[in-house]
Write a protein that holds these residues in place. Structure first.
Motif, PDB file in Angstrom:
ATOM      1  N   GLN A  66      -5.907  -1.170  -7.999  1.00 25.10           N
ATOM      2  CA  GLN A  66      -5.357  -0.980  -6.486  1.00 25.10           C
ATOM      3  C   GLN A  66      -4.159  -1.762  -6.297  1.00 25.10           C
ATOM      4  O   GLN A  66      -3.259  -1.171  -5.793  1.00 25.10           O
ATOM      5  CB  GLN A  66      -6.445  -1.436  -5.537  1.00 25.10           C
ATOM      6  CG  GLN A  66      -6.023  -1.095  -4.209  1.00 25.10           C
ATOM      7  CD  GLN A  66      -7.500  -1.457  -3.371  1.00 25.10           C
ATOM      8  OE1 GLN A  66      -8.455  -2.142  -3.696  1.00 25.10           O
ATOM      9  NE2 GLN A  66      -7.203  -1.312  -2.033  1.00 25.10           N
ATOM     10  N   ARG A  67      -4.167  -2.894  -6.991  1.00 23.46           N
ATOM     11  CA  ARG A  67      -2.728  -3.413  -6.647  1.00 23.46           C
ATOM     12  C   ARG A  67      -1.779  -3.063  -7.813  1.00 23.46           C
ATOM     13  O   ARG A  67      -2.067  -2.787  -8.886  1.00 23.46           O
ATOM     14  CB  ARG A  67      -2.880  -5.204  -6.861  1.00 23.46           C
ATOM     15  CG  ARG A  67      -3.787  -5.678  -5.470  1.00 23.46           C
ATOM     16  CD  ARG A  67      -3.597  -7.226  -5.872  1.00 23.46           C
ATOM     17  NE  ARG A  67      -2.198  -7.696  -5.523  1.00 23.46           N
ATOM     18  CZ  ARG A  67      -2.041  -9.051  -5.737  1.00 23.46           C
ATOM     19  NH1 ARG A  67      -2.985  -9.809  -5.913  1.00 23.46           N
ATOM     20  NH2 ARG A  67      -0.743  -9.405  -5.511  1.00 23.46           N
ATOM     21  N   TYR A  68      -0.432  -2.706  -7.610  1.00 22.50           N
ATOM     22  CA  TYR A  68       0.505  -2.155  -8.457  1.00 22.50           C
ATOM     23  C   TYR A  68       0.698  -3.086  -9.543  1.00 22.50           C
ATOM     24  O   TYR A  68       1.364  -3.904  -9.353  1.00 22.50           O
ATOM     25  CB  TYR A  68       1.677  -1.869  -7.459  1.00 22.50           C
ATOM     26  CG  TYR A  68       1.205  -1.148  -6.259  1.00 22.50           C
ATOM     27  CD1 TYR A  68       0.418  -0.103  -6.055  1.00 22.50           C
ATOM     28  CD2 TYR A  68       1.771  -1.917  -5.114  1.00 22.50           C
ATOM     29  CE1 TYR A  68       0.073   0.483  -4.922  1.00 22.50           C
ATOM     30  CE2 TYR A  68       1.508  -1.354  -3.858  1.00 22.50           C
ATOM     31  CZ  TYR A  68       0.579  -0.053  -3.690  1.00 22.50           C
ATOM     32  OH  TYR A  68       0.275   0.402  -2.307  1.00 22.50           O
ATOM     33  N   SER A  69       0.191  -2.807 -10.675  1.00 25.07           N
ATOM     34  CA  SER A  69       0.383  -3.541 -11.960  1.00 25.07           C
ATOM     35  C   SER A  69       1.709  -3.169 -12.551  1.00 25.07           C
ATOM     36  O   SER A  69       1.549  -2.650 -13.797  1.00 25.07           O
ATOM     37  CB  SER A  69      -0.886  -3.429 -12.815  1.00 25.07           C
ATOM     38  OG  SER A  69      -1.279  -2.096 -13.116  1.00 25.07           O
ATOM     39  N   GLY A 122       4.718   1.939  -1.467  1.00 26.40           N
ATOM     40  CA  GLY A 122       3.209   1.592  -2.142  1.00 26.40           C
ATOM     41  C   GLY A 122       2.978   2.858  -2.891  1.00 26.40           C
ATOM     42  O   GLY A 122       2.556   2.697  -4.140  1.00 26.40           O
ATOM     43  N   GLN A 132       2.502   3.223  -6.995  1.00 22.40           N
ATOM     44  CA  GLN A 132       1.248   3.629  -7.678  1.00 22.40           C
ATOM     45  C   GLN A 132       1.812   4.821  -8.691  1.00 22.40           C
ATOM     46  O   GLN A 132       1.032   4.806  -9.589  1.00 22.40           O
ATOM     47  CB  GLN A 132       0.306   3.995  -6.499  1.00 22.40           C
ATOM     48  CG  GLN A 132      -1.148   4.162  -7.144  1.00 22.40           C
ATOM     49  CD  GLN A 132      -1.667   2.693  -7.491  1.00 22.40           C
ATOM     50  OE1 GLN A 132      -0.778   1.996  -8.447  1.00 22.40           O
ATOM     51  NE2 GLN A 132      -2.708   2.199  -7.240  1.00 22.40           N
ATOM     52  N   ALA A 159      -5.237   1.727  -0.944  1.00 19.12           N
ATOM     53  CA  ALA A 159      -4.172   0.919  -0.060  1.00 19.12           C
ATOM     54  C   ALA A 159      -3.218   1.725   0.275  1.00 19.12           C
ATOM     55  O   ALA A 159      -2.425   1.440   1.149  1.00 19.12           O
ATOM     56  CB  ALA A 159      -3.524  -0.169  -0.763  1.00 19.12           C
TER      57      ALA A 159
END
Length: 272
Positions: free
Chosen positions: A80-83, A143, A147, A170
């Motif tokens: 979910q968090r942009y890695s 965001g 992604q 998100a």
């Protein structure tokens, strides 16, 4: 083609049972959505498919062979968090995935190999809708764009299995609809099996070929540690969705193409 078999799988942390006797078969190139309440073990199960967690009992097989004990290039993951790496440009992030894959010791490519990898990276960047942003850094991206970059980075390594841990949760609804279209294209064009964790039932039924619900059947406070989550529902999405056959997808009401009045048989939708 990659099929996944999960047999008599249990996961325990000390005295706490998280997953209890899970048995599943995932067909090659399927798109499986895992749903259920928070804390029911969905992400733990995904981490076990990635080999970040070990089974307490039971086994996971990929194409009939025990899953590798460590994460590898055969399994990509998007969180979910942009890695993505903040110090690298869009092109640098995607190119790094190829460098790690083709040159694991130095993570550097040179000459013809680098030119070929860069050409492939630029094509993938264009495929995910980031053409023209190759020289931008993640901090300059929205965001949704970050992604898209994370998806490109994961797919650049050509994983046989793509694992998604609430990757779109998100995002704003409109951006999420665009990402759903992108995810459909990638699943149809890439030879991979997708397993996605989501809390959004609509998202699950919009994208997946199969929806599996995890649930603790005994969830009273005194039972939570001694009884883990099991498979409560296992639903094949109808009409069937087959990789490579975009016209079988059920339309999404948030789909920007449909918002313009185009139906699922419209050529513009089939080429989306």
């Amino acid at each position: 083609m990659t099929a996944i078999s999960v047999r008599n799988l249990w996961k325990e942390y000390g005295d706490q049972i998280v997953l209890e006797d899970i048995n599943l078969e995932f067909a090659a190139r399927s798109f499986v959505a895992l749903v259920g309440p928070s804390g029911c073990g969905k992400t733990t199960f995904l981490r076990m498919l990635l080999s970040e967690e070990k089974a307490t009992r039971g086994e996971i097989l990929i194409d009939g062979k025990p899953i590798a004990p460590e994460p590898g290039a055969d399994r990509g993951v998007v969180f979910q968090r942009y890695s993505v790496f903040p110090h690298l440009t869009v092109l640098g992030n995607v190119l790094l995935a190829a460098e790690f894959s083709q040159s694991p010791f130095t993570a550097r490519l040179f000459g013809t190999a680098r030119r070929a990898a860069e050409e492939e990276a630029r094509a993938l960047i264009a495929e995910v809708g980031l053409a023209g942003a190759e020289d931008k850094y993640p901090a300059a991206l929205s965001g949704g764009m970050q992604q898209r970059l994370a998806l490109a980075q994961a797919i650049m390594r050509k994983p046989r299995i793509l694992l998604l841990d609430e990757p779109f949760g998100a995002l704003d609804p409109g951006i999420r609809a665009d990402i759903h279209q992108l995810m459909r294209r990638l699943w149809n064009s890439c030879e991979m099996t997708v397993v996605m964790v989501t809390h959004d039932l609509r998202e699950a039924f919009t994208l997946a070929t199969r929806v599996i619900a995890f649930e603790r059947r005994r969830n009273r406070p005194e039972e939570r540690e001694r009884f883990g989550a099991t498979i409560a529902k296992d639903i094949e999405v109808w009409p069937p969705r087959i990789a490579g056959q975009l016209d079988l997808f059920t339309p999404d009401r948030d789909d920007p193409v449909l918002a313009e009045g185009q139906g699922r048989d419209d050529p513009a939708r089939r080429s989306a």
